[in-house]
Design a protein around this motif. Structure first.
Motif, PDB file in Angstrom:
ATOM      1  N   ARG A 198       0.829  -1.218   0.000  1.00  0.00           N
ATOM      2  CA  ARG A 198       0.000   0.000   0.000  1.00  0.00           C
ATOM      3  C   ARG A 198       0.862   1.268   0.000  1.00  0.00           C
ATOM      4  NH1 ARG A 198      -5.045  -1.053  -0.082  1.00  0.00           N
ATOM      5  NH2 ARG A 198      -5.594   1.149   0.181  1.00  0.00           N
ATOM      6  N   MET A 199       1.895   1.233  -0.808  1.00  0.00           N
ATOM      7  CA  MET A 199       2.774   2.392  -0.900  1.00  0.00           C
ATOM      8  C   MET A 199       2.960   2.781  -2.364  1.00  0.00           C
ATOM      9  SD  MET A 199       6.619   0.807  -0.251  1.00  0.00           S
ATOM     10  CE  MET A 199       7.469   2.151  -1.094  1.00  0.00           C
ATOM     11  N   ALA A 200       3.241   4.080  -2.575  1.00  0.00           N
ATOM     12  CA  ALA A 200       3.557   4.556  -3.921  1.00  0.00           C
ATOM     13  C   ALA A 200       5.055   4.411  -4.163  1.00  0.00           C
ATOM     14  CB  ALA A 200       3.120   6.004  -4.086  1.00  0.00           C
ATOM     15  N   TYR A 201       5.865   4.894  -3.220  1.00  0.00           N
ATOM     16  CA  TYR A 201       7.313   4.788  -3.328  1.00  0.00           C
ATOM     17  C   TYR A 201       7.955   5.364  -2.072  1.00  0.00           C
ATOM     18  CZ  TYR A 201       6.683   9.655  -4.743  1.00  0.00           C
ATOM     19  OH  TYR A 201       6.311  10.972  -4.773  1.00  0.00           O
ATOM     20  N   LEU A 202       9.226   5.082  -1.911  1.00  0.00           N
ATOM     21  CA  LEU A 202      10.071   5.698  -0.891  1.00  0.00           C
ATOM     22  C   LEU A 202      11.115   6.523  -1.620  1.00  0.00           C
ATOM     23  CD1 LEU A 202      11.263   5.984   2.047  1.00  0.00           C
ATOM     24  CD2 LEU A 202      12.642   3.951   1.499  1.00  0.00           C
ATOM     25  N   SER A 203      11.245   7.786  -1.267  1.00  0.00           N
ATOM     26  CA  SER A 203      12.235   8.667  -1.888  1.00  0.00           C
ATOM     27  C   SER A 203      13.213   9.137  -0.820  1.00  0.00           C
ATOM     28  CB  SER A 203      11.544   9.874  -2.532  1.00  0.00           C
ATOM     29  OG  SER A 203      12.487  10.751  -3.106  1.00  0.00           O
ATOM     30  N   ILE A 204      14.500   8.935  -1.081  1.00  0.00           N
ATOM     31  CA  ILE A 204      15.558   9.366  -0.162  1.00  0.00           C
ATOM     32  C   ILE A 204      16.479  10.316  -0.927  1.00  0.00           C
ATOM     33  CG2 ILE A 204      17.451   8.625   1.331  1.00  0.00           C
ATOM     34  CD1 ILE A 204      16.076   5.931   1.615  1.00  0.00           C
ATOM     35  N   PHE A 205      16.750  11.484  -0.365  1.00  0.00           N
ATOM     36  CA  PHE A 205      17.496  12.506  -1.083  1.00  0.00           C
ATOM     37  C   PHE A 205      18.212  13.411  -0.080  1.00  0.00           C
ATOM     38  CE2 PHE A 205      13.083  13.468  -0.377  1.00  0.00           C
ATOM     39  CZ  PHE A 205      13.078  14.736   0.179  1.00  0.00           C
ATOM     40  N   PRO A 206      19.275  14.077  -0.504  1.00  0.00           N
ATOM     41  CA  PRO A 206      20.027  14.918   0.436  1.00  0.00           C
ATOM     42  C   PRO A 206      19.410  16.307   0.603  1.00  0.00           C
ATOM     43  CG  PRO A 206      21.118  14.904  -1.698  1.00  0.00           C
ATOM     44  CD  PRO A 206      19.944  13.971  -1.817  1.00  0.00           C
ATOM     45  N   ILE A 207      19.437  16.795   1.827  1.00  0.00           N
ATOM     46  CA  ILE A 207      19.172  18.191   2.138  1.00  0.00           C
ATOM     47  C   ILE A 207      20.296  18.639   3.061  1.00  0.00           C
ATOM     48  CG2 ILE A 207      17.650  19.861   3.252  1.00  0.00           C
ATOM     49  CD1 ILE A 207      15.277  18.284   2.414  1.00  0.00           C
ATOM     50  N   GLY A 208      21.189  19.463   2.547  1.00  0.00           N
ATOM     51  CA  GLY A 208      22.360  19.840   3.332  1.00  0.00           C
ATOM     52  C   GLY A 208      23.227  18.625   3.599  1.00  0.00           C
ATOM     53  N   ASP A 209      23.582  18.402   4.851  1.00  0.00           N
ATOM     54  CA  ASP A 209      24.456  17.282   5.197  1.00  0.00           C
ATOM     55  C   ASP A 209      23.685  16.080   5.739  1.00  0.00           C
ATOM     56  OD1 ASP A 209      23.589  18.343   7.566  1.00  0.00           O
ATOM     57  OD2 ASP A 209      25.579  18.632   8.449  1.00  0.00           O
ATOM     58  N   ARG A 210      22.378  16.056   5.535  1.00  0.00           N
ATOM     59  CA  ARG A 210      21.586  14.914   6.010  1.00  0.00           C
ATOM     60  C   ARG A 210      20.798  14.312   4.857  1.00  0.00           C
ATOM     61  NH1 ARG A 210      16.117  17.310   8.612  1.00  0.00           N
ATOM     62  NH2 ARG A 210      16.058  19.309   7.536  1.00  0.00           N
ATOM     63  N   MET A 211      20.315  13.093   5.068  1.00  0.00           N
ATOM     64  CA  MET A 211      19.486  12.427   4.073  1.00  0.00           C
ATOM     65  C   MET A 211      18.048  12.426   4.565  1.00  0.00           C
ATOM     66  SD  MET A 211      21.451  11.634   1.554  1.00  0.00           S
ATOM     67  CE  MET A 211      20.807  10.296   0.558  1.00  0.00           C
ATOM     68  N   ARG A 212      17.176  12.878   3.697  1.00  0.00           N
ATOM     69  CA  ARG A 212      15.762  13.016   4.015  1.00  0.00           C
ATOM     70  C   ARG A 212      14.976  11.931   3.300  1.00  0.00           C
ATOM     71  NH1 ARG A 212      12.619  14.887   8.022  1.00  0.00           N
ATOM     72  NH2 ARG A 212      10.627  15.670   7.263  1.00  0.00           N
ATOM     73  N   ALA A 213      13.937  11.400   3.923  1.00  0.00           N
ATOM     74  CA  ALA A 213      13.108  10.355   3.329  1.00  0.00           C
ATOM     75  C   ALA A 213      11.645  10.792   3.322  1.00  0.00           C
ATOM     76  CB  ALA A 213      13.254   9.046   4.097  1.00  0.00           C
ATOM     77  N   ASN A 214      10.991  10.589   2.197  1.00  0.00           N
ATOM     78  CA  ASN A 214       9.545  10.773   2.064  1.00  0.00           C
ATOM     79  C   ASN A 214       8.948   9.437   1.660  1.00  0.00           C
ATOM     80  OD1 ASN A 214       9.449  14.162   0.635  1.00  0.00           O
ATOM     81  ND2 ASN A 214       9.838  13.472   2.708  1.00  0.00           N
ATOM     82  N   LEU A 215       8.092   8.900   2.501  1.00  0.00           N
ATOM     83  CA  LEU A 215       7.408   7.644   2.214  1.00  0.00           C
ATOM     84  C   LEU A 215       5.953   7.962   1.893  1.00  0.00           C
ATOM     85  CD1 LEU A 215       7.254   4.521   2.168  1.00  0.00           C
ATOM     86  CD2 LEU A 215       6.801   4.611   4.633  1.00  0.00           C
ATOM     87  N   MET A 216       5.481   7.566   0.719  1.00  0.00           N
ATOM     88  CA  MET A 216       4.123   7.842   0.276  1.00  0.00           C
ATOM     89  C   MET A 216       3.296   6.560   0.355  1.00  0.00           C
ATOM     90  SD  MET A 216       4.625  10.983  -0.406  1.00  0.00           S
ATOM     91  CE  MET A 216       5.777  12.210  -1.037  1.00  0.00           C
ATOM     92  N   VAL A 217       2.241   6.584   1.141  1.00  0.00           N
ATOM     93  CA  VAL A 217       1.426   5.379   1.336  1.00  0.00           C
ATOM     94  C   VAL A 217      -0.046   5.692   1.112  1.00  0.00           C
ATOM     95  CG1 VAL A 217       3.080   4.391   2.961  1.00  0.00           C
ATOM     96  CG2 VAL A 217       1.154   5.736   3.829  1.00  0.00           C
ATOM     97  N   TYR A 218      -0.816   4.623   0.915  1.00  0.00           N
ATOM     98  CA  TYR A 218      -2.267   4.730   0.756  1.00  0.00           C
ATOM     99  C   TYR A 218      -2.931   3.958   1.892  1.00  0.00           C
ATOM    100  CZ  TYR A 218      -0.876   6.260  -3.893  1.00  0.00           C
ATOM    101  OH  TYR A 218      -0.289   6.932  -4.938  1.00  0.00           O
ATOM    102  N   ARG A 219      -3.247   4.658   2.950  1.00  0.00           N
ATOM    103  CA  ARG A 219      -3.863   4.071   4.130  1.00  0.00           C
ATOM    104  C   ARG A 219      -4.858   5.059   4.728  1.00  0.00           C
ATOM    105  NH1 ARG A 219      -1.163  -0.466   6.255  1.00  0.00           N
ATOM    106  NH2 ARG A 219       0.751  -0.987   5.116  1.00  0.00           N
TER     107      ARG A 219
END
Length: 402
Positions: A198-219
């Motif tokens: 029940r997910m669209a995707y997981l996106s991991i990307f850099p913002i400054g010196d950290r890695m940010r994650a956006n998890l898109m789900v259908y719930r």
């Protein structure tokens, strides 16, 4: 009574961009928002593709993107396998950072009122806004860019219609490798292996010196899974995507897990004299589809570059003028594309029908082929640039005796 040509209610991305553009164009404008500095909020956290081109049309891109982080390349994966490694123009930036970077470009000629608009009255000529402290503001045009705040719209007889309740849910959090300095990938998009996730995707990307994650789900927001995710995010991520650990190795989730549900909504009875809606105030989008920022920039660019200058050039602000914006071909096309993409991605992610199963495998095959082609193209220039060492007339190509 204060007087201005354009009063903008709401200082988020749409309102701040409109204020900066109009002020730079020499239009008398005023921005009304309670926040001196825009606060953190889980919304857009990266820009790319057509969003960058639209941002450039506003004239605000160069300074705004100085606060962003370019990933340069994104790996796409499924089943724990890298499907493709593609060049990327993705710029990671927190929403409040983006809004404040745009706000910093609002000229001093634009008055900023740190307060709330309490009431608004419209007509074919001038509009009147009453602030929460009872101050009055008179404007030729009111731009409502106050997002999901529906109070002023209801006062004007506009209604908010929910098209799809809790269409998707975004989870935002930081991730970091355990026992290593960084992840192998510069950025990662991980697609689900099965509809049950029940997910669209997981996106991991850099913002400054950290890695940010956006998890898109259908719930649903009542789903206990959301509570469980907050308590043990690493375990649930691996359970959703069994091959993810192969890509990331040991990792930890840091900071708070922020959760934001998104309804697909549209405003009805919006065509009225003296007032125009921009961004989420007109209609919302699905964050998983990634069209929200595209809609905002499309609305504001068309308004500030095309329609508002033309409207102010003649007397009055009747519905015939306002209609021109809502019927603008670029806006109409953007709205239709945003809605279609929201439904298509949801079905592609969780629909169990045979046609959608075939579509998922088709996408997997296409992305794999794209990845192979890019890998080949990436090698070719390096080989072409490398001098060959052949003997020609007793001398090597490098110019040394053979």
């Amino acid at each position: 009574m204060r007087y201005t040509d354009v009063a903008i209610v709401g200082g988020g991305l749409a309102g701040a961009t409109a204020a900066a553009m109009l002020g730079r164009a020499g239009v008398s404008a005023c921005l009304i928002d309670p926040h001196v500095s825009y606060p953190p909020e889980l919304r857009c956290e990266k820009l790319g593709g057509d969003q960058l081109e639209l941002l450039r049309r506003t004239g605000l891109a160069e300074q705004a993107l100085r606060s962003a982080t370019l990933d340069g390349e994104v790996w796409e994966a499924r089943f724990g396998l890298v499907v493709a490694k593609k060049p990327s123009d993705q710029h990671g930036i927190m929403y409040d950072t983006l809004v404040n970077a745009v706000r910093a470009q609002i000229p001093s000629s634009v008055e900023i009122i740190h307060g709330k608009a309490y009431a608004v009255a419209t007509s074919d000529e001038r509009q009147q806004i009453t602030l929460a402290n009872d101050d009055l503001l008179s404007a030729r045009l009111v731009v409502l860019a106050n997002g999901l705040n529906i109070g002023l719209r209801q006062m004007l007889g506009m209604e908010r219609r929910v098209i799809s309740a809790c269409h998707s849910i975004t989870l935002g959090f930081d991730v970091a490798p355990v026992g290593r300095a960084g992840f192998e990938f510069p950025a990662l998009t991980y697609w689900p292996g099965r509809p049950a996730a029940r997910m669209a995707y997981l996106s991991i990307f850099p913002i400054g010196d950290r890695m940010r994650a956006n998890l898109m789900v259908y719930r649903d927001m009542t789903d206990p899974w959301l509570r469980d995710f907050r308590q043990a995010p690493e375990a649930l991520l691996i359970a959703m995507m069994p091959g993810l650990h192969r890509m990331m190795g040991d990792f930890s989730v840091g900071g708070p897990v922020r959760i934001r549900p998104a309804d697909l909504c549209a405003t009805e009875d919006y065509l009225q004299p003296g007032v125009v809606l921009a961004g989420d105030a007109f209609s919302t989008s699905c964050p998983a589809a990634g069209t929200g920022t595209t809609k905002v920039f499309t609305d504001v660019e068309r308004l500030c570059n095309i329609h508002i200058p033309a409207w102010l050039a003649t007397d009055g602000m009747d519905v015939d003028k306002i209609r021109q914006f809502y019927e603008d071909p670029a806006k109409v096309a953007c709205e239709a594309q945003s809605l279609a993409k929201a439904y298509h991605l949801r079905s592609l992610s969780i629909d169990r029908g045979l046609a959608w199963r075939a579509a998922r495998w088709g996408r997997f095959a296409v992305r794999s082929a794209q990845g192979v082609r890019y890998a080949i193209r990436k090698r070719l220039p390096a080989r072409a640039a490398r001098p060959e060492h052949r003997v020609i007339s007793g001398q090597s190509q490098r110019g040394r005796p053979a």
